[in-house]
Design a protein around this motif. Structure first.
Motif, PDB file in Angstrom:
ATOM      1  N   GLY A   9      -5.388 -22.612   0.715  1.00  0.00           N
ATOM      2  CA  GLY A   9      -6.630 -23.162   0.333  1.00  0.00           C
ATOM      3  C   GLY A   9      -7.268 -22.690  -0.616  1.00  0.00           C
ATOM      4  N   TYR A  10      -7.002 -21.496  -1.035  1.00  0.00           N
ATOM      5  CA  TYR A  10      -7.832 -20.789  -2.017  1.00  0.00           C
ATOM      6  C   TYR A  10      -6.770 -20.424  -3.256  1.00  0.00           C
ATOM      7  N   ASP A  11      -7.246 -20.334  -4.503  1.00  0.00           N
ATOM      8  CA  ASP A  11      -6.643 -20.177  -5.738  1.00  0.00           C
ATOM      9  C   ASP A  11      -6.617 -18.779  -6.028  1.00  0.00           C
ATOM     10  N   ASN A  12      -5.700 -17.907  -5.605  1.00  0.00           N
ATOM     11  CA  ASN A  12      -5.719 -16.466  -5.949  1.00  0.00           C
ATOM     12  C   ASN A  12      -5.191 -16.215  -7.245  1.00  0.00           C
ATOM     13  N   GLY A  13      -4.717 -16.955  -7.771  1.00  0.00           N
ATOM     14  CA  GLY A  13      -4.094 -16.856  -9.220  1.00  0.00           C
ATOM     15  C   GLY A  13      -2.740 -16.540  -9.077  1.00  0.00           C
ATOM     16  N   ILE A  14      -2.164 -16.177 -10.191  1.00  0.00           N
ATOM     17  CA  ILE A  14      -0.645 -16.076 -10.250  1.00  0.00           C
ATOM     18  C   ILE A  14      -0.334 -14.505  -9.799  1.00  0.00           C
ATOM     19  N   ILE A  15       0.530 -14.357  -8.783  1.00  0.00           N
ATOM     20  CA  ILE A  15       0.845 -13.035  -8.597  1.00  0.00           C
ATOM     21  C   ILE A  15       1.607 -12.388  -9.643  1.00  0.00           C
ATOM     22  N   PRO A  16       1.174 -11.360 -10.332  1.00  0.00           N
ATOM     23  CA  PRO A  16       1.823 -10.678 -11.396  1.00  0.00           C
ATOM     24  C   PRO A  16       3.205 -10.193 -10.869  1.00  0.00           C
ATOM     25  N   PRO A  17       4.141  -9.953 -11.875  1.00  0.00           N
ATOM     26  CA  PRO A  17       5.420  -9.530 -11.267  1.00  0.00           C
ATOM     27  C   PRO A  17       5.229  -8.190 -10.812  1.00  0.00           C
ATOM     28  N   GLU A  18       6.104  -7.758  -9.654  1.00  0.00           N
ATOM     29  CA  GLU A  18       6.156  -6.583  -8.934  1.00  0.00           C
ATOM     30  C   GLU A  18       6.052  -5.308  -9.887  1.00  0.00           C
ATOM     31  N   GLN A  33      -9.244   7.024 -10.000  1.00  0.00           N
ATOM     32  CA  GLN A  33      -9.644   7.198  -8.735  1.00  0.00           C
ATOM     33  C   GLN A  33     -10.542   6.014  -8.599  1.00  0.00           C
ATOM     34  N   LEU A  34     -10.378   4.710  -8.784  1.00  0.00           N
ATOM     35  CA  LEU A  34     -11.154   3.780  -8.663  1.00  0.00           C
ATOM     36  C   LEU A  34     -11.400   3.436  -7.195  1.00  0.00           C
ATOM     37  N   THR A  35     -12.535   3.134  -6.732  1.00  0.00           N
ATOM     38  CA  THR A  35     -12.418   2.341  -5.448  1.00  0.00           C
ATOM     39  C   THR A  35     -11.906   1.198  -5.133  1.00  0.00           C
ATOM     40  N   LEU A  36     -11.879   0.734  -3.849  1.00  0.00           N
ATOM     41  CA  LEU A  36     -11.044  -0.567  -3.709  1.00  0.00           C
ATOM     42  C   LEU A  36     -11.870  -1.685  -4.441  1.00  0.00           C
ATOM     43  N   GLU A  37     -13.152  -1.983  -4.305  1.00  0.00           N
ATOM     44  CA  GLU A  37     -13.843  -2.869  -4.899  1.00  0.00           C
ATOM     45  C   GLU A  37     -13.572  -2.707  -6.346  1.00  0.00           C
ATOM     46  N   ARG A  38     -13.660  -1.682  -7.350  1.00  0.00           N
ATOM     47  CA  ARG A  38     -13.500  -1.916  -8.589  1.00  0.00           C
ATOM     48  C   ARG A  38     -11.776  -2.042  -8.888  1.00  0.00           C
ATOM     49  N   ARG A  39     -11.152  -1.895  -8.038  1.00  0.00           N
ATOM     50  CA  ARG A  39      -9.289  -2.050  -8.302  1.00  0.00           C
ATOM     51  C   ARG A  39      -9.234  -3.606  -8.121  1.00  0.00           C
ATOM     52  N   ILE A  40     -10.054  -4.062  -7.241  1.00  0.00           N
ATOM     53  CA  ILE A  40     -10.052  -5.684  -6.899  1.00  0.00           C
ATOM     54  C   ILE A  40     -10.518  -6.279  -8.304  1.00  0.00           C
ATOM     55  N   GLN A  41     -11.446  -5.818  -8.688  1.00  0.00           N
ATOM     56  CA  GLN A  41     -12.382  -6.469 -10.107  1.00  0.00           C
ATOM     57  C   GLN A  41     -11.067  -6.116 -11.020  1.00  0.00           C
ATOM     58  N   ARG A  42     -10.721  -5.050 -11.222  1.00  0.00           N
ATOM     59  CA  ARG A  42      -9.784  -4.768 -12.441  1.00  0.00           C
ATOM     60  C   ARG A  42      -8.275  -5.528 -12.306  1.00  0.00           C
ATOM     61  N   ILE A  51      -7.959 -11.163  -5.189  1.00  0.00           N
ATOM     62  CA  ILE A  51      -7.399 -10.807  -3.815  1.00  0.00           C
ATOM     63  C   ILE A  51      -8.764 -10.198  -3.135  1.00  0.00           C
ATOM     64  N   LYS A  52      -8.467  -9.781  -1.696  1.00  0.00           N
ATOM     65  CA  LYS A  52      -9.574  -9.193  -1.072  1.00  0.00           C
ATOM     66  C   LYS A  52      -8.806  -8.090  -0.462  1.00  0.00           C
ATOM     67  N   LYS A  53     -10.032  -7.096   0.190  1.00  0.00           N
ATOM     68  CA  LYS A  53      -9.587  -5.708   0.364  1.00  0.00           C
ATOM     69  C   LYS A  53      -8.390  -5.673   1.377  1.00  0.00           C
ATOM     70  N   GLY A  54      -8.255  -6.550   2.339  1.00  0.00           N
ATOM     71  CA  GLY A  54      -7.006  -6.490   3.184  1.00  0.00           C
ATOM     72  C   GLY A  54      -5.678  -6.498   2.356  1.00  0.00           C
TER      73      GLY A  54
END
Length: 77
Positions: A9-18, A33-42, A51-54
């Protein structure tokens, strides 16, 4: 009732290659040493993968990515 299309039900975008995903998470984001929030934004800015934190924590465990609280050892850096 199962979801035959596998869409949540959500568009997470295309998963990049592994290999690209691990290459971004392991040396680049961990070294900065990025925080989880900054990694999600990047991930959203670099790959269009939203994606979300989980899910990020699951990826970190799966690929043994160091966190900002437990950085990689000094010889590795």
């Amino acid at each position: 009732m199962p979801n035959p299309m596998g869409v949540n039900g959500y568009d997470n975008g295309i998963i990049p290659p592994e290999d690209k995903l691990v290459a971004a998470l392991q040396p680049q984001y961990a070294r900065e040493q990025l925080t989880l929030e900054r990694r999600i934004q990047r991930l959203g800015a670099d790959f269009g993968y939203h994606i979300k934190k989980g899910k990020l924590k699951q990826l970190n465990r799966c690929y043994n990515i160091p966190t900002s609280r437990k950085p990689p050892p000094l010889p590795t850096v």
